[in-house]
Design an enzyme around this catalytic site. Structure first.
Site, PDB file in Angstrom:
ATOM      1  N   TYR A 255       4.301   2.846  12.589  1.00 28.49           N
ATOM      2  CA  TYR A 255       3.703   2.796  11.336  1.00 28.49           C
ATOM      3  C   TYR A 255       2.301   2.538  11.698  1.00 28.49           C
ATOM      4  CZ  TYR A 255       5.578  -1.741  10.640  1.00 28.49           C
ATOM      5  OH  TYR A 255       5.694  -3.291  10.700  1.00 28.49           O
ATOM      6  N   GLU A 256       1.573   2.610  10.269  1.00 24.69           N
ATOM      7  CA  GLU A 256      -0.049   2.361  10.271  1.00 24.69           C
ATOM      8  C   GLU A 256      -0.679   3.331  11.226  1.00 24.69           C
ATOM      9  OE1 GLU A 256      -0.576   1.010   7.730  1.00 24.69           O
ATOM     10  OE2 GLU A 256       1.335  -0.153   7.492  1.00 24.69           O
ATOM     11  N   GLY A 257      -0.265   4.503  11.377  1.00 25.73           N
ATOM     12  CA  GLY A 257      -0.673   5.598  12.327  1.00 25.73           C
ATOM     13  C   GLY A 257      -0.195   5.470  13.682  1.00 25.73           C
TER      14      GLY A 257
ATOM     15  N   MET B 220       0.811  -1.099   0.014  1.00 23.73           N
ATOM     16  CA  MET B 220       0.103  -0.087   0.031  1.00 23.73           C
ATOM     17  C   MET B 220       0.783   1.230   0.127  1.00 23.73           C
ATOM     18  SD  MET B 220      -1.843  -0.156   3.890  1.00 23.73           S
ATOM     19  CE  MET B 220      -0.808  -0.364   5.477  1.00 23.73           C
TER      20      MET B 220
END
Length: 598
Positions: free
Chosen positions: A442-444, A165
């Site tokens: 990561y991923e927020g 992504m």
């Protein structure tokens, strides 16, 4: 050198004795034939792959890293990674929980989660190659066109192709409304994508023949902000009508990030120069489609820290039993040796038990969440599907933030057990610490997860979903409230459950007057919520263990589980008292600090 033994006994305990997944699956037509024997057999083989194929490449992969060829933009993964991936594909592991329509084996997500826990313990950097592919599969399954599904899903399911992504850009990370990548319609249903992305895990590599990039970009008529983002599928190699690979798409890796950890994974800088892509979902609705992958990734990141916590604990425990230093404060324990093993020292045990408790609590939470996912996707009752989906949405930021924060605490504690040797590479402990550190980012980031939990998932619906979680906890309290043997496990969650309502209402009221109050309290709030969930799960595990012992079992596993639960409630759970106090301290001491931060 570190070692790894898949924790199959504890997985089986959580799956079969705590959650009785076989009975749960029988209520879902898609999984009705999935029995305990099948699950156990799959996980035993998965454990062998993790321990015997992926784990031996962990230290060497970290030392070697990935190599970028600036001339042709290719990336070579560490020695053995490509071959391990081929073995993984040959074993059918990418297809484990995928839809049989596209070549999948159709097993529950719950089983797949256990596979990935073991892979993350064995080698997080390697596991990110197939792990991201599964997220791309989920996004296209949910939002792709029939043509996109036909083109991409069978190859992602088989593992022949991998996925990524592509979100982050040099000037924006979490605030995706600022992204600048453009998508120009070509009049034939395709788009030319142009822009730059960074921090793209597994963004370029040699383990598979094609990479399916999911790219966020803006159409020419896109409104500003996050409401103007669309999602596109952009393959590394264009795909011909017959499914064969065509021309090279101009989506190139222009460099690799030099990172603190996960060196074996290629974290790529990506340049997109008019690459051909197709729209996924509706125009300007790309975030909704991408959130399928992002939410899957957030649960996956929690699983990464669970894996690292487990393997760090195993090695610290073995070291503490073997390493001799000083004598026990309460008298000599190893009379045949010059000193006692360090496991006799109280604080060493505290560090070991902290890691053990955080691993076992996280394992129970991951199974809880993935079982909810299976219900949300496959249960025939619409209300069960809706309730499960709502509850897993509440728990997702807790999994991502609480479990990764705990992983940071646990891996550092395990490194500390080794003393000076923990700081030395060949023991492997410092790598577990370094690899885990990205999971909090990561991923927020974990602060973003905290804001999501408190601002959206709790206050956003006036605590309605939180009340559903409270009912589950309340039912256990009601069931065991008069059982004296369960009092030490039930009373803490009963008290915190009651406090949580007042605590939430108080922060919500203050936030209505000043939104910074929510921001100031969110991180502490999530950690309190995390302990409430862990406490509920440890109480359930204690309940099962006490019943097993009462029924005559002499298996030391149950005694160990009770001891771990007692440690958790005595030494870790009380953190909630301090957290509620610091959350209530408010935003003034943070925001009225211009002089301090001048």
């Amino acid at each position: 050198m570190p070692t790894y033994n898949p924790p199959l006994r504890d997985m089986q305990f959580v799956l079969h004795e705590v959650f009785n997944v076989e009975a749960e699956f029988k209520a879902m037509p898609a999984h009705a034939e999935t029995d305990a024997d099948t699950i156990n057999a799959v996980l035993e083989e998965a454990g062998k792959f993790a321990a015997e194929v992926a784990f031996p490449l962990n230290i060497s992969g970290d030392a070697e890293g990935c190599t970028h060829n600036k001339q042709d933009y290719s990336v070579t993964t560490p020695k053995g990674f490509k071959e391990a991936y081929a073995t993984y594909v040959e074993g059918g592991w990418p297809a484990l929980s995928c839809d049989p329509e596209f070549g999948g084996q159709g097993l529950p997500h719950t089983v797949n989660q256990c596979l990935y826990e073991m892979l993350n313990s064995a080698n997080q950097a390697w596991t990110m190659y197939p792990g991201l592919s599964h997220g791309a599969y989920e996004a296209l399954l949910a939002h792709g066109t029939d043509e996109q599904k036909k083109t991409y899903l069978p190859k992602l399911v088989s593992g022949q192709w991998t996925g990524t992504m592509c979100l982050t850009e040099p000037h924006c990370g979490t605030d995706l409304g600022l992204l600048r990548t453009k998508a120009e319609p070509q009049g034939d249903g395709t788009y030319k994508i142009t822009g730059n992305k960074i921090f793209i895990s597994a963004g370029e590599h040699d383990v598979a023949e094609n990479i399916v990039h999911l790219v966020l970009a803006r159409l020419p008529d896109a409104p500003k902000g996050s409401k103007g983002i669309s999602l596109f599928v952009v393959p590394k190699f264009n795909v011909n009508a017959d499914g064969s690979l065509g021309s090279r798409n101009p989506i190139f890796c222009t460099g690799l990030e030099h990172k603190m950890g996960i060196h074996g994974n290629s974290t790529a800088q990506i340049s997109i120069d008019g690459a051909i892509g197709t729209l996924v979902g509706q125009p300007h609705k790309g975030l909704a489609a991408m959130f399928v992958m992002m939410n899957a990734a957030r649960l996956g990141v929690g699983n990464q820290s669970l894996g690292l916590t487990e393997v760090a604990f195993q090695n610290a425990l073995a070291y503490a039993k073997d390493r001799i230093q000083m004598r026990s404060l309460s008298g000599t324990k190893a009379k045949d040796k010059d000193a006692d093993p360090i496991i006799v020292h109280p604080d060493v045990r505290k560090m070991l038990l902290t890691a053990k408790a955080y691993a076992e609590g996280a394992r129970a939470l991951q199974v809880f969440c993935t079982l909810l996912l299976d219900k949300a996707h496959s249960h025939p009752d619409e209300k069960v599907r809706a309730d499960s989906d709502e509850l897993v949405a509440l728990l997702t930021p807790i999994v991502k933030a609480f479990v990764t924060d705990n992983g940071h605490i646990a891996t550092n504690a395990c490194m500390q057990v080794f003393g000076g040797h923990g700081f030395i590479k060949e023991w492997g402990m410092e790598q577990f610490v370094r690899d885990n550190r990205i999971n909090m980012i990561y991923e927020g980031t974990n602060t973003i997860q905290s804001l999501d939990l408190l601002g959206r998932k709790v206050l956003g619906n006036q605590g309605a979903t939180l009340k559903k979680l409270g009912k589950l906890i309340g039912a256990l309290v009601q069931e065991e409230g008069v059982n004296e043997k369960m009092a030490e496990f039930i009373n803490p969650i009963a008290i915190l459950g009651e406090q949580m309502t007042k605590f939430t209402t108080e922060i919500g009221f203050k936030g209505m007057q000043n939104p910074d109050e929510v921001g100031a309290a969110a991180v502490d709030y999530l950690r309190v919520a995390g302990h409430l969930v862990f406490g509920y799960l440890f109480a359930r595990m204690a309940q099962v263990s006490l019943r097993a012992i009462a029924n005559g079992s002499t298996d030391p596993f149950y005694t160990a589980k009770l001891q771990t639960a007692r440690f958790y409630f005595a030494k870790l759970f009380p953190e909630t008292v301090l957290l509620m106090r610091t959350a209530r301290a408010g935003s003034k001491v943070l925001m009225d600090t211009d002089a301090a931060l001048a």
